[in-house]
Design an enzyme around this catalytic site. Structure first.
Site, PDB file in Angstrom:
ATOM      1  N   HIS A  66      36.280  61.840  63.051  1.00 30.27           N
ATOM      2  CA  HIS A  66      37.357  62.099  62.082  1.00 30.27           C
ATOM      3  C   HIS A  66      38.156  60.810  61.885  1.00 30.27           C
ATOM      4  O   HIS A  66      38.649  60.213  62.839  1.00 30.27           O
ATOM      5  CB  HIS A  66      38.251  63.230  62.564  1.00 30.27           C
ATOM      6  CG  HIS A  66      37.547  64.558  62.543  1.00 30.27           C
ATOM      7  ND1 HIS A  66      37.556  65.437  63.582  1.00 30.27           N
ATOM      8  CD2 HIS A  66      36.769  65.134  61.573  1.00 30.27           C
ATOM      9  CE1 HIS A  66      36.839  66.505  63.270  1.00 30.27           C
ATOM     10  NE2 HIS A  66      36.343  66.342  62.059  1.00 30.27           N
ATOM     11  N   GLU A  69      41.615  59.799  63.538  1.00 34.28           N
ATOM     12  CA  GLU A  69      41.762  59.863  64.989  1.00 34.28           C
ATOM     13  C   GLU A  69      41.500  58.477  65.593  1.00 34.28           C
ATOM     14  O   GLU A  69      40.496  58.237  66.261  1.00 34.28           O
ATOM     15  CB  GLU A  69      40.831  60.943  65.547  1.00 34.28           C
ATOM     16  CG  GLU A  69      41.184  62.328  64.994  1.00 34.28           C
ATOM     17  CD  GLU A  69      40.183  63.424  65.330  1.00 34.28           C
ATOM     18  OE1 GLU A  69      39.235  63.155  66.086  1.00 34.28           O
ATOM     19  OE2 GLU A  69      40.345  64.550  64.819  1.00 34.28           O
ATOM     20  N   ARG A 124      40.618  62.443  56.807  1.00 32.68           N
ATOM     21  CA  ARG A 124      39.859  63.014  57.928  1.00 32.68           C
ATOM     22  C   ARG A 124      38.343  62.959  57.722  1.00 32.68           C
ATOM     23  O   ARG A 124      37.581  62.669  58.649  1.00 32.68           O
ATOM     24  CB  ARG A 124      40.295  64.482  58.076  1.00 32.68           C
ATOM     25  CG  ARG A 124      39.438  65.367  58.953  1.00 32.68           C
ATOM     26  CD  ARG A 124      39.957  66.801  58.862  1.00 32.68           C
ATOM     27  NE  ARG A 124      39.049  67.756  59.468  1.00 32.68           N
ATOM     28  CZ  ARG A 124      39.098  68.121  60.740  1.00 32.68           C
ATOM     29  NH1 ARG A 124      39.990  67.588  61.543  1.00 32.68           N
ATOM     30  NH2 ARG A 124      38.263  69.027  61.219  1.00 32.68           N
ATOM     31  N   HIS A 194      37.180  62.755  70.384  1.00 32.72           N
ATOM     32  CA  HIS A 194      38.102  63.075  69.285  1.00 32.72           C
ATOM     33  C   HIS A 194      39.544  62.949  69.787  1.00 32.72           C
ATOM     34  O   HIS A 194      39.790  62.578  70.924  1.00 32.72           O
ATOM     35  CB  HIS A 194      37.868  64.517  68.812  1.00 32.72           C
ATOM     36  CG  HIS A 194      36.554  64.739  68.113  1.00 32.72           C
ATOM     37  ND1 HIS A 194      36.470  65.112  66.796  1.00 32.72           N
ATOM     38  CD2 HIS A 194      35.276  64.648  68.545  1.00 32.72           C
ATOM     39  CE1 HIS A 194      35.199  65.241  66.449  1.00 32.72           C
ATOM     40  NE2 HIS A 194      34.451  64.969  67.489  1.00 32.72           N
ATOM     41  N   GLU A 268      39.100  65.777  73.516  1.00 32.10           N
ATOM     42  CA  GLU A 268      40.241  65.633  72.602  1.00 32.10           C
ATOM     43  C   GLU A 268      41.290  64.832  73.365  1.00 32.10           C
ATOM     44  O   GLU A 268      41.888  65.337  74.315  1.00 32.10           O
ATOM     45  CB  GLU A 268      40.814  67.003  72.205  1.00 32.10           C
ATOM     46  CG  GLU A 268      39.844  67.920  71.480  1.00 32.10           C
ATOM     47  CD  GLU A 268      39.701  67.587  70.002  1.00 32.10           C
ATOM     48  OE1 GLU A 268      40.405  66.670  69.513  1.00 32.10           O
ATOM     49  OE2 GLU A 268      38.874  68.239  69.338  1.00 32.10           O
TER      50      GLU A 268
END
Lengths: 306, 94
Positions: A66, A69, A124, A194, A268
């Site tokens: 993405h 990020e 994104r 991510h 994440e």
């Protein structure tokens, strides 16, 4: 790689120069290849990090799915830096690189990343266009053939979670999937990096079903999260994607698992919302340092369970 | 197009206690352009969770009014996205 810094966010041109430089400067440890091109024609580079040896197991790590990020590509660069810096100096990394290869894809969604630097920081998706819609881009993490577009994804080209007109419709996801398919016999683990929300996830996200080695994966992420927290106390939650975060079809971790890669994880990274996608550069170092501990923990487990 | 500056844009964190409030979030997303940060879309919002989303400056007042009228508990995570965007380049090596 003029201007490149591991503690700054680097624009794509700088990252690309760094990729070439780090490979050229460390030929005994790193090789570079191009696995495809993006929608806008940029080369998708992949680094192979490890001491050359025939038929080694491998771990695949990708960053920058993405576009917004930014901490994710920063981690892939950090990982390579640490591999180079500590090989031959620290026993754990030396052992890992002697016995495993790491395939590192520094930025998957390069066009999107460039767009965040030049037009809109909050972009994104990819930057592909399709006939019949003026909206741009596909969510690359909804574009894999894993329950493709069934839940938690949108069929609307204007949506941020658009799954695309077909699985692997994006040149970037197709290139990644083709490479993994071609190297399935050696790739034992898949890690996709991510941000944000501080989580370690494993399959499945496209359904509430659990993987056959659920207990093993749960124990593994629990250990990795403990390792990560040992440095700065950063708390990560962990578990299967669907229940830990939400249902989302078409993700690369689910796809990799269903291809037979039994150690498949989504990270994440920081933070939990104070900055979200706008994590300050001063947090690149601590974020990458603690993430390294978790990645090394998983890699070591994979090394012991090839 | 020139670079988007995000001046006055805000990021909200909204508590979602039940299905009724999920429907309201979806209603809001249908009437105002909302950039979901977590989860990724309105369809992924679950009860007893929080939702983080980014709103353009011109929609901030509308969103705040909607949240208050519908008795949502919420906080403003980022009061001006532009300031945080600029502050992300805080590296001492820069």
């Amino acid at each position: 790689a003029t201007g490149h810094s591991y503690t700054k966010y680097n624009k794509w041109e700088t990252i690309e120069a760094w990729i070439q430089e780090v490979a050229n400067n460390n030929p005994d440890l790193i090789s570079r290849r191009t696995i495809g091109t993006t929608f806008e024609g940029r080369n998708i580079h992949l680094l192979k990090v490890g001491k050359p040896k025939a038929s080694k197991p491998a771990i695949f790590i990708d960053c920058g799915f993405h576009a917004r990020e930014w901490i994710s590509p920063a981690f892939c660069q950090w990982f390579v830096k640490e591999a180079v810096r500590t090989y031959g100096q620290e026993s754990q990394m030396t052992k890992l690189l002697d016995e495993l290869d790491f395939y590192v894809l520094p930025v998957v969604n390069i066009d999107g990343y460039v767009y965040t630097w030049t037009r809109s920081r909050m972009w994104r998706k990819t930057r592909s266009t399709k006939a019949g819609s003026s909206c741009v881009g596909v969510d690359p993490n909804r574009n894999f053939n894993a329950g493709w577009c069934e839940v938690g994804a949108s069929r609307s080209p204007c949506s941020d979670t658009y799954c695309g007109p077909a699985a692997e419709s994006e040149k970037e996801t197709k290139a990644l999937a083709d490479f993994i398919r071609q190297n399935l016999s050696s790739i034992k683990a898949y890690l996709t990096i991510h941000s944000y929300s501080q989580m370690m996830l494993y399959p499945y996200s496209y359904a509430y079903k659990l993987p056959s080695n659920n207990e093993e994966l749960k124990a593994l992420v629990k250990g990795a999260a403990t390792e990560l927290a040992s440095l700065y106390g950063t708390k990560y939650t962990y578990g299967p994607g669907a229940t830990t975060i939400y249902l989302a079809a078409g993700g690369s971790d689910d796809w990799a698992y269903d291809q037979g890669i039994k150690y498949s994880f989504t990270f994440e990274l920081r933070d939990t919302g104070t900055y979200g996608f706008l994590l300050p550069e001063s947090q690149i170092r601590p974020t990458c340092e603690e993430t390294m501990l978790a990645v090394m923990y998983i890699a070591n487990y994979v090394r012991e369970h090839p | 197009p020139s670079q988007e500056d995000f001046d006055g844009n805000q990021v909200f964190r909204v508590s979602v206690p039940n299905e009724d409030h999920i429907n309201l979030i979806q209603e809001l997303a249908n009437s105002v352009q909302i950039d979901f940060w977590k989860p990724d879309s309105a369809t992924q919002v679950k009860p007893l969770t929080t939702v983080d989303f980014h709103v353009k400056a011109e929609d901030v007042a509308t969103v705040e009014k909607f949240l208050e009228q519908n008795e949502f508990h919420y906080e403003v995570l980022i009061g001006n996205v532009r300031n945080v965007l600029e502050a992300q380049f805080d590296s001492h090596t820069r």
